[in-house]
Design a protein around this motif. Structure first.
Motif, short mmCIF file in Angstrom:
data_model
loop_
_atom_site.label_atom_id
_atom_site.label_comp_id
_atom_site.label_asym_id
_atom_site.label_seq_id
_atom_site.Cartn_x
_atom_site.Cartn_y
_atom_site.Cartn_z
N ALA A 124 0.84 -1.25 -0.10
CA ALA A 124 -0.47 -0.76 -0.30
C ALA A 124 0.61 1.32 0.01
CB ALA A 124 -0.77 0.27 1.28
N PHE A 125 1.96 1.26 1.25
CA PHE A 125 2.73 2.10 0.76
C PHE A 125 3.52 2.53 -0.37
CE2 PHE A 125 3.13 2.46 5.58
CZ PHE A 125 3.31 3.13 5.97
N VAL A 126 4.03 1.32 -1.19
CA VAL A 126 4.83 1.64 -2.84
C VAL A 126 3.74 2.02 -3.45
CG1 VAL A 126 5.65 -0.14 -4.45
CG2 VAL A 126 6.21 -0.93 -2.22
N ARG A 127 2.41 1.59 -3.42
CA ARG A 127 1.18 2.26 -4.02
C ARG A 127 0.08 3.53 -4.08
NH1 ARG A 127 -3.83 -1.22 -5.21
NH2 ARG A 127 -2.40 -2.08 -7.25
N ALA A 128 0.83 3.64 -3.45
CA ALA A 128 0.64 5.55 -2.65
C ALA A 128 1.95 6.73 -2.92
CB ALA A 128 0.56 5.75 -0.67
N ARG A 129 3.11 5.60 -3.14
CA ARG A 129 4.36 6.91 -3.88
C ARG A 129 4.40 6.70 -5.33
NH1 ARG A 129 7.51 10.94 -2.87
NH2 ARG A 129 9.28 10.40 -3.78
N ARG A 130 3.52 5.64 -5.98
CA ARG A 130 3.06 5.65 -7.08
C ARG A 130 2.70 6.53 -7.47
NH1 ARG A 130 0.41 3.48 -10.65
NH2 ARG A 130 -1.01 1.48 -9.38
N THR A 131 1.76 6.24 -6.93
CA THR A 131 0.65 6.95 -8.16
C THR A 131 0.71 8.65 -7.29
OG1 THR A 131 -0.95 6.37 -5.99
CG2 THR A 131 -1.34 5.10 -7.53
N GLN A 132 1.04 9.06 -6.01
CA GLN A 132 1.26 10.55 -5.79
C GLN A 132 2.52 10.80 -6.69
OE1 GLN A 132 2.27 10.71 -1.46
NE2 GLN A 132 0.07 9.90 -1.75
N SER A 133 3.45 10.30 -7.77
CA SER A 133 3.98 10.56 -8.05
C SER A 133 3.47 10.50 -9.55
CB SER A 133 5.43 10.10 -7.84
OG SER A 133 6.23 9.27 -6.58
N GLY A 134 2.35 10.03 -10.06
CA GLY A 134 1.99 10.23 -10.99
C GLY A 134 2.39 9.53 -12.29
N LEU A 135 2.54 8.34 -11.06
CA LEU A 135 3.09 6.91 -12.74
C LEU A 135 2.42 5.94 -12.47
CD1 LEU A 135 6.85 6.74 -11.24
CD2 LEU A 135 6.34 7.72 -13.05
N GLY A 136 2.16 5.76 -13.84
CA GLY A 136 1.05 4.43 -13.74
C GLY A 136 2.35 3.41 -13.39
N SER A 164 14.20 -6.54 -5.80
CA SER A 164 13.58 -6.13 -6.47
C SER A 164 12.60 -5.58 -5.03
CB SER A 164 12.90 -7.37 -7.18
OG SER A 164 13.19 -8.06 -7.71
N ILE A 165 12.10 -5.72 -4.68
CA ILE A 165 11.50 -4.45 -3.21
C ILE A 165 12.59 -3.92 -3.00
CG2 ILE A 165 10.19 -5.16 -0.86
CD1 ILE A 165 9.97 -7.77 -1.60
N LEU A 166 13.67 -3.83 -2.53
CA LEU A 166 14.93 -2.62 -1.74
C LEU A 166 14.93 -1.90 -3.03
CD1 LEU A 166 16.83 -4.72 0.00
CD2 LEU A 166 15.35 -3.04 0.90
N THR A 167 14.93 -2.26 -4.67
CA THR A 167 15.20 -1.69 -5.69
C THR A 167 14.16 -0.90 -5.69
OG1 THR A 167 16.34 -2.98 -7.01
CG2 THR A 167 15.55 -1.35 -7.99
N VAL A 168 12.84 -1.09 -5.79
CA VAL A 168 11.09 -0.70 -6.55
C VAL A 168 11.38 0.56 -4.92
CG1 VAL A 168 8.93 -0.34 -6.32
CG2 VAL A 168 10.40 -1.81 -7.59
N CYS A 169 11.44 0.77 -3.94
CA CYS A 169 11.63 1.09 -2.66
C CYS A 169 13.26 3.10 -3.07
CB CYS A 169 11.58 0.31 -1.39
SG CYS A 169 10.35 -0.16 -0.86
N ARG A 170 13.48 1.99 -3.29
CA ARG A 170 14.75 3.04 -3.64
C ARG A 170 14.88 3.98 -4.75
NH1 ARG A 170 18.85 -0.18 -5.10
NH2 ARG A 170 18.26 0.39 -6.47
N MET A 171 14.17 2.84 -5.93
CA MET A 171 13.96 4.42 -7.05
C MET A 171 12.33 5.46 -6.73
SD MET A 171 16.07 3.46 -9.29
CE MET A 171 15.44 4.52 -10.63
N LEU A 172 11.74 4.83 -6.13
CA LEU A 172 10.61 5.60 -5.87
C LEU A 172 10.72 6.78 -4.65
CD1 LEU A 172 7.59 3.26 -6.24
CD2 LEU A 172 8.47 5.09 -7.86
#
Length: 84
Positions: A24-36, A65-73
């Motif tokens: 849920a945190f990852v999805r919130a960060r992604r959508t708040q960044s305006g990224l599909g 992969s989880i750590l990479t996604v979190c770092r990149m976002l």
């Protein structure tokens, strides 16, 4: 016309972090960044299916992969001391 991304609110964490809350945190960060999801997956260098599994907590995903996604976002995960 590009699809509009609806920003998700920041989830509330109560208790230890679990896969559903992290997703849920990852999805919130992604959508708040305006990224599909496709754009974010490409930006993070992971497959769309991998990002989807992280966000929905469905199936196994490599920790790297989880750590990479979190770092990149721009998310920071921390470990708290267990000493009392």
């Amino acid at each position: 016309m590009p699809k509009t991304i609806k920003p998700m609110p920041m989830p509330v964490q109560s208790g230890p972090l679990d896969a559903e809350t992290l997703g849920a945190f990852v999805r919130a960060r992604r959508t708040q960044s305006g990224l599909g999801i496709h754009e974010a997956a490409a930006f993070c260098g992971v497959a769309v299916d991998t990002l989807s599994r992280i966000e929905t907590a469905k199936g196994d995903v490599k920790l790297s992969s989880i750590l990479t996604v979190c770092r990149m976002l721009g998310m920071r995960l921390t470990v708290e001391s267990w000493e009392e």
